[in-house]
Design an enzyme around this catalytic site. Structure first.
Site, PDB file in Angstrom:
ATOM      1  N   CYS B 104       0.883  -1.162   0.000  1.00  0.00           N
ATOM      2  CA  CYS B 104       0.000   0.000   0.000  1.00  0.00           C
ATOM      3  C   CYS B 104       0.917   1.207   0.000  1.00  0.00           C
ATOM      4  O   CYS B 104       1.515   1.550   1.014  1.00  0.00           O
ATOM      5  CB  CYS B 104      -0.907   0.011   1.232  1.00  0.00           C
ATOM      6  N   CYS B 107      -0.552   4.447   2.202  1.00  0.00           N
ATOM      7  CA  CYS B 107      -0.563   4.360   3.683  1.00  0.00           C
ATOM      8  C   CYS B 107       0.008   2.997   4.044  1.00  0.00           C
ATOM      9  O   CYS B 107       1.187   2.788   3.804  1.00  0.00           O
ATOM     10  CB  CYS B 107      -1.940   4.636   4.269  1.00  0.00           C
ATOM     11  N   SER B 108      -0.774   2.070   4.576  1.00  0.00           N
ATOM     12  CA  SER B 108      -0.260   0.721   4.812  1.00  0.00           C
ATOM     13  C   SER B 108      -1.412  -0.258   4.958  1.00  0.00           C
ATOM     14  O   SER B 108      -1.412  -1.106   5.838  1.00  0.00           O
ATOM     15  CB  SER B 108       0.623   0.673   6.063  1.00  0.00           C
ATOM     16  N   CYS B 109      -2.401  -0.146   4.064  1.00  0.00           N
ATOM     17  CA  CYS B 109      -3.598  -0.979   4.151  1.00  0.00           C
ATOM     18  C   CYS B 109      -3.256  -2.450   3.961  1.00  0.00           C
ATOM     19  O   CYS B 109      -2.445  -2.802   3.119  1.00  0.00           O
ATOM     20  CB  CYS B 109      -4.593  -0.574   3.069  1.00  0.00           C
TER      21      CYS B 109
END
Lengths: 204, 201
Positions: B104, B107-109
């Site tokens: 991601c 962000c860091s999904c």
């Protein structure tokens, strides 16, 4: 926004710190729980949360660990939504509490259109002042639809607390050589793209 | 809103505690919410969920087909849950010649209720910036040296559907029962920075 968070394809970074060294910070699960609480209470939504992170000072964004960015966003939104004040927070924290920069206007989706699996599509050449989920590395590029996902609230509206119409997202396949000619490894790059970010490609 | 220059920034612990305290004082936050939520996240949203799905897909062709057609329905069939905004789970099938890897960049999904909370390296700025553009190089640096003939497919989680990789079953484990297979499936293999093919029985 063309923010510092839009990292895909940026050069100059180094090796991934892998495997991750163990660490145990009690404030990290606390931040995760507080953010979940605020979202369940509908104080803000996921897109407002993401946009609050994107609104951080870029120098701070790059140096803050993941959950410190979340912490900053939670506090920013609770202050902006008049749940708490910055003064209350700083008095209790015993020090300064950095918050994100103020929010600007969001936008509504484009008129509905639809795309089919296998269809060639172009990502619009748009520069959006507010929240947007289009990574800069696909802007203006042509790819092929390989998947369709159920409708979601349009993030460019939802991220600004606006009523957000729902629209599908498309998994679009690009060739890395089309995204970064002469300067990438060969791969097929897939991105989940909201319908409003796409336009038809005239067939030759 | 710049930071007040007159006082040093409070530590993250102090800041997180301050939010919790204000919300409690206002009667917004029940005392039990944070411990209950944390326990639930740590006990229910674990890598073992995805590992059990992978193991079942390896031994059960009908389940495999359902999982590839609709990952969310397959997960729910096994009793796993999703947060409200994860409305779809796309399962990416590795083969001998195709390798999928997830990131991601914005962000860091992740599908955290299925593959467990994202590891720190997944949230690293270096991973987010580089794996989309230098996939083969980054994977090699992380210990996965793919043959030049392998097609790499990178998936950037920029919308609110989620991805997981269905790794190739190690040939040495053909015939193993589902429960035993689930124990060899790692989080890294479901993100796509490692493969299990060479695992010895």
């Amino acid at each position: 926004v063309d923010g510092i968070h839009d990292l895909g394809g940026k050069q100059g970074f180094g090796r991934v710190n892998y495997p991750s060294p163990p660490h145990d910070e009690t404030w990290e699960p606390l931040v995760r729980a507080l953010s979940a609480f605020a979202m369940r209470k509908r104080i803000y939504n996921m897109d407002e949360m993401r946009h609050a992170i994107e609104r951080m000072d870029p120098r701070y964004y790059l140096t803050a660990p993941y959950y410190e960015r979340h912490l900053t966003a939670v506090a920013t939104l609770l202050v902006e939504k008049d749940v708490i004040t910055r003064e209350e927070l700083e008095a209790l924290a015993g020090g300064a509490f950095p918050l994100s920069s103020p929010i600007g206007p969001g936008r509504l989706p484009a008129p509905p259109q639809s795309f089919a699996i296998g269809e060639k599509v172009r990502v619009k050449n748009e520069f959006v002042p507010g929240h947007v989920r289009m990574p800069g590395y696909i802007r203006g590029k042509v790819g092929v639809v390989v998947g369709i996902s159920p409708p979601y609230p349009f993030p460019d509206s939802a991220g600004h607390g606006m009523q957000a119409p729902m629209e599908p997202t498309y998994d679009v396949r690009f060739r890395s050589r089309d995204l970064w000619p002469d300067s990438c490894d060969d791969a097929l790059n897939h991105v989940g793209v909201f319908q409003s970010y796409l336009e038809k490609v005239e067939s030759a | 809103m710049a930071t007040d220059k007159d006082q040093p920034t409070a530590t993250p612990q102090q800041r997180a505690d301050a939010i919790q305290l204000v919300l409690r004082r206002k009667g917004e936050l029940p005392d039990t919410f944070v411990p209950d939520f944390t326990d639930h996240a740590e006990e229910e949203w674990i890598t073992d969920n995805g590992a059990r799905m992978v193991a079942r897909a390896w031994v059960n062709p009908a389940f495999r087909a359902r999982m590839l057609a609709n990952g969310k329905a397959a997960a729910e069939e096994m009793g796993f849950e999703f947060p409200a905004h994860h409305r779809h789970l796309v399962v990416l099938e590795n083969t001998a010649d195709i390798h999928n890897v997830i990131v991601c960049t914005l962000c860091s999904c992740t599908a955290y209720t299925i593959i467990g909370a994202a590891p720190d390296w997944y949230k690293d700025i270096d991973y987010r910036a580089r794996v989309v553009r230098e996939s083969r190089t980054v994977l090699r640096e992380m210990g996965l040296d793919l043959p030049p003939t392998t097609e790499i497919r990178v998936w950037d989680t920029t919308a609110d559907h989620r991805y997981m990789v269905l790794p190739v079953q190690p040939p040495a484990t053909i015939g193993w029962p589902e429960e035993k297979l689930a124990k060899i499936v790692t989080q890294d293999s479901m993100i796509g920075v490692s493969r299990l093919d060479d695992l010895k029985g």
